[in-house]
Design a protein around this motif. Sequence first.
Motif, PDB file in Angstrom:
ATOM      1  N   GLU A 111      42.934  39.625  39.365  1.00 29.31           N
ATOM      2  CA  GLU A 111      41.859  40.743  39.221  1.00 29.31           C
ATOM      3  C   GLU A 111      41.672  40.956  37.847  1.00 29.31           C
ATOM      4  N   GLU A 112      42.817  40.998  36.992  1.00 24.50           N
ATOM      5  CA  GLU A 112      42.385  41.401  35.792  1.00 24.50           C
ATOM      6  C   GLU A 112      41.843  40.625  34.824  1.00 24.50           C
ATOM      7  N   ASN A 156      39.479  38.537  36.146  1.00 27.60           N
ATOM      8  CA  ASN A 156      38.026  38.397  36.561  1.00 27.60           C
ATOM      9  C   ASN A 156      37.574  39.748  35.815  1.00 27.60           C
ATOM     10  N   LYS A 157      38.111  40.597  35.642  1.00 29.13           N
ATOM     11  CA  LYS A 157      37.403  41.966  34.639  1.00 29.13           C
ATOM     12  C   LYS A 157      37.003  41.354  33.510  1.00 29.13           C
ATOM     13  N   GLU A 200      47.959  37.779  42.203  1.00 34.89           N
ATOM     14  CA  GLU A 200      46.676  38.334  42.815  1.00 34.89           C
ATOM     15  C   GLU A 200      46.387  39.486  41.729  1.00 34.89           C
ATOM     16  N   ARG A 201      47.094  40.349  41.281  1.00 38.35           N
ATOM     17  CA  ARG A 201      46.944  41.428  40.216  1.00 38.35           C
ATOM     18  C   ARG A 201      46.357  40.422  38.934  1.00 38.35           C
ATOM     19  N   SER A 246      51.601  38.984  45.332  1.00 40.47           N
ATOM     20  CA  SER A 246      50.725  39.923  44.851  1.00 40.47           C
ATOM     21  C   SER A 246      50.658  40.198  43.273  1.00 40.47           C
TER      22      SER A 246
END
Length: 296
Positions: free
Chosen positions: A32-33, A35-36, A28-29, A25
Motif C-alpha cells: 500500500e505504501e 503504491n502511494k 500488504e501494508r 497484512s
Amino acid sequence: MPCSNVIMNVIIVVNAYIGNASQLSQAERIVEELNKLGVNAKICRNFNLARIEDGKIVAPECDFVVYLDKDKVAARLLERAGRRLFNRAEAIEVCDDKMLTHIRLADCGIAMPDCLYAPLCYSKTAQPDKMYLADVSRSLGFPLVAKACYGSLGAGVELIENADALTDYERRNILLPHFYQRYIDCGRGEDIRVILVGGKYVCAMRRINDRDFRSNIELGGRGERYKADEALIALCERVAGELGLDYCGMDILTDRDGRRYVCEVNSNAFFAAAERVCGVNIAGAFAKYMTECMKQ
C-alpha cells in the motif's frame, strides 16, 4: 539502478507456507505504501523464486526485494543474482539465529544478558550432560531463560525455575540449536519494543503481558506508547548499525536498577501493533527509505 522518473517494480517475499495473518497484512501494508510512491509491488510466496540452471543463478527481474522471510537460501540466491534486498541476507541470517546476534554484538560495549550456548548434538540417544548443566546453573542462577536459536513470537522460549526443569528442557531440545540466558528482572512480561528504519529510531512501545513472562503481543501482551530517551535511541541505532539492518524491531529489557539490555533483534518484526499504539506510519517510513536508497 532505477532513475527517479522511472516506475520501480518490487517483489515482497513472504514465507512459502505463510499461515500468519499478521505477516501477510504486514506485506500488504508495505504494498500500500509503495503504491502511494508510484512503485509497483507484488507479494510473492517463497516458492522457487531463484534457482541455479546451467551453473548460473536465475531470478525474477525487479528493482529491489522487500524480504520478509527468514529463508537464507533464497536470500543468498537473490543477492547473488544482483537483487538488492531489504534487509540484506547477512543481516537476516545473523538476526534469525539469536545466539549469532549476541556473538555479533559481543565486545562492542553493548549490554546483553549473559549467555551460554548449548553444544550441538547429533546423537538421538544422547542424554543431558550433568556437568554442563551444573555449570549453566552456577553461571546463570535460577530462574534462567532457555531459548531456541531459531523461532518467532516467543516460540521455543521458556523460563526455567530449577535444576529439574533445566534437565527437562535440555532433554527435549538436545538435538536443536539452543542456548541459556540470564534472567533480567524487569517486571514479569515487560520489555520495550523499538522500531528502526534505515538505522534510525522511528518509535517505541512498552509491551506488557500479565499472563506470561514473554511480552509478545501475539501471546496476549498489550502495548502502550513509550517515549524513548536519547540514551535508548543511541543504543538502538548503534545496534542496528552494527548488524547492518535496513529495518528491525529491537527488544530492550530494563532491570530494577534501570540498566538496559539488548535482548533480541528482529529483522522482520511485526509493526501493526506499534503503528496502532504509537500513531506512526512505519510502513510508509520503510517504503520511503527503500525508494530513496534505490534512487541514489
